[in-house]
Design a protein around this motif. Structure first.
Motif, PDB file in Angstrom:
ATOM      1  N   MET A   1      76.930  56.167  39.173  1.00  0.00           N
ATOM      2  CA  MET A   1      76.315  57.045  40.401  1.00  0.00           C
ATOM      3  C   MET A   1      75.359  56.087  41.140  1.00  0.00           C
ATOM      4  O   MET A   1      74.880  55.347  40.520  1.00  0.00           O
ATOM      5  N   TYR A   2      75.348  56.342  42.463  1.00  0.00           N
ATOM      6  CA  TYR A   2      74.471  55.482  43.311  1.00  0.00           C
ATOM      7  C   TYR A   2      73.613  56.486  43.967  1.00  0.00           C
ATOM      8  O   TYR A   2      73.931  57.572  44.200  1.00  0.00           O
ATOM      9  N   GLU A   3      72.533  56.020  44.458  1.00  0.00           N
ATOM     10  CA  GLU A   3      71.322  56.587  45.225  1.00  0.00           C
ATOM     11  C   GLU A   3      71.234  55.770  46.323  1.00  0.00           C
ATOM     12  O   GLU A   3      71.005  54.586  46.217  1.00  0.00           O
ATOM     13  N   VAL A   4      70.825  56.404  47.543  1.00  0.00           N
ATOM     14  CA  VAL A   4      70.859  55.742  48.698  1.00  0.00           C
ATOM     15  C   VAL A   4      69.465  55.349  48.809  1.00  0.00           C
ATOM     16  O   VAL A   4      68.416  56.291  48.595  1.00  0.00           O
ATOM     17  N   GLY A   5      68.970  54.079  49.192  1.00  0.00           N
ATOM     18  CA  GLY A   5      67.719  53.668  49.446  1.00  0.00           C
ATOM     19  C   GLY A   5      67.423  53.378  50.635  1.00  0.00           C
ATOM     20  O   GLY A   5      67.710  54.261  51.805  1.00  0.00           O
ATOM     21  N   LYS A   6      66.452  52.727  51.116  1.00  0.00           N
ATOM     22  CA  LYS A   6      65.894  52.589  52.351  1.00  0.00           C
ATOM     23  C   LYS A   6      66.830  51.817  53.481  1.00  0.00           C
ATOM     24  O   LYS A   6      67.739  51.000  53.075  1.00  0.00           O
ATOM     25  N   CYS A   7      66.601  52.320  54.791  1.00  0.00           N
ATOM     26  CA  CYS A   7      67.418  51.643  55.697  1.00  0.00           C
ATOM     27  C   CYS A   7      67.099  50.199  55.880  1.00  0.00           C
ATOM     28  O   CYS A   7      66.036  49.913  55.859  1.00  0.00           O
ATOM     29  N   ARG A   8      68.112  49.376  56.267  1.00  0.00           N
ATOM     30  CA  ARG A   8      67.934  48.042  56.457  1.00  0.00           C
ATOM     31  C   ARG A   8      68.318  47.421  57.641  1.00  0.00           C
ATOM     32  O   ARG A   8      68.484  46.263  58.153  1.00  0.00           O
ATOM     33  N   LEU A   9      68.092  48.479  58.697  1.00  0.00           N
ATOM     34  CA  LEU A   9      68.448  47.996  60.110  1.00  0.00           C
ATOM     35  C   LEU A   9      67.481  47.047  60.706  1.00  0.00           C
ATOM     36  O   LEU A   9      67.901  45.909  61.354  1.00  0.00           O
ATOM     37  N   ARG A  10      66.007  47.094  60.166  1.00  0.00           N
ATOM     38  CA  ARG A  10      65.186  46.226  60.657  1.00  0.00           C
ATOM     39  C   ARG A  10      65.808  44.632  60.411  1.00  0.00           C
ATOM     40  O   ARG A  10      65.843  43.902  61.120  1.00  0.00           O
ATOM     41  N   GLU A  11      66.134  44.566  59.154  1.00  0.00           N
ATOM     42  CA  GLU A  11      66.244  43.194  58.920  1.00  0.00           C
ATOM     43  C   GLU A  11      67.890  42.604  59.117  1.00  0.00           C
ATOM     44  O   GLU A  11      68.031  41.631  59.236  1.00  0.00           O
ATOM     45  N   ILE A  12      68.625  43.622  59.388  1.00  0.00           N
ATOM     46  CA  ILE A  12      69.975  43.279  59.839  1.00  0.00           C
ATOM     47  C   ILE A  12      69.938  42.950  61.225  1.00  0.00           C
ATOM     48  O   ILE A  12      70.476  41.794  61.781  1.00  0.00           O
ATOM     49  N   LEU A  13      69.137  43.716  62.082  1.00  0.00           N
ATOM     50  CA  LEU A  13      68.934  42.958  63.575  1.00  0.00           C
ATOM     51  C   LEU A  13      68.203  41.895  63.578  1.00  0.00           C
ATOM     52  O   LEU A  13      68.495  40.763  64.440  1.00  0.00           O
ATOM     53  N   LYS A  14      67.369  41.600  62.621  1.00  0.00           N
ATOM     54  CA  LYS A  14      66.445  40.227  62.623  1.00  0.00           C
ATOM     55  C   LYS A  14      67.588  39.037  62.139  1.00  0.00           C
ATOM     56  O   LYS A  14      67.528  38.244  62.985  1.00  0.00           O
ATOM     57  N   SER A  15      68.332  39.456  61.422  1.00  0.00           N
ATOM     58  CA  SER A  15      69.397  38.270  60.796  1.00  0.00           C
ATOM     59  C   SER A  15      70.587  38.069  61.848  1.00  0.00           C
ATOM     60  O   SER A  15      71.126  36.973  62.138  1.00  0.00           O
TER      61      SER A  15
END
Length: 83
Positions: A1-15
């Motif tokens: 089973m999986y649990e959704v964690g924090k949004c990674r949008l900031r780091e993806i935009l930066k990369s």
């Protein structure tokens, strides 16, 4: 089973060296809303599925799931037995 964690949008935009303004232009989602997703990254489920897919496509991600951390959660023996 999986649990959704924090949004990674900031780091993806930066990369990808992309600004929030550019992502807003590509998706039609307001810059203010994109900023809200980034700043409320600790709140799970802020983005709807349609938005999740729209942003993932604009960022050329392999999967919309890349926008959130996914954590594997250990199941109790009782839960596994009920399958």
């Amino acid at each position: 089973m999986y649990e959704v964690g924090k949004c990674r949008l900031r780091e993806i935009l930066k990369s990808k060296r992309m600004t929030q303004v550019k992502l807003a232009e590509l998706t039609g989602i307001s810059k203010q809303q994109i900023n809200n997703y980034i700043n409320r990254q600790h709140i799970v489920g802020v983005m709807g599925l349609g938005t999740l897919r729209t942003i993932a496509e604009a960022l050329n991600l392999d999967s919309p799931y890349e926008l959130y951390e996914m954590k594997r959660v250990a199941r109790s023996p009782e839960e596994a037995a009920s399958d």
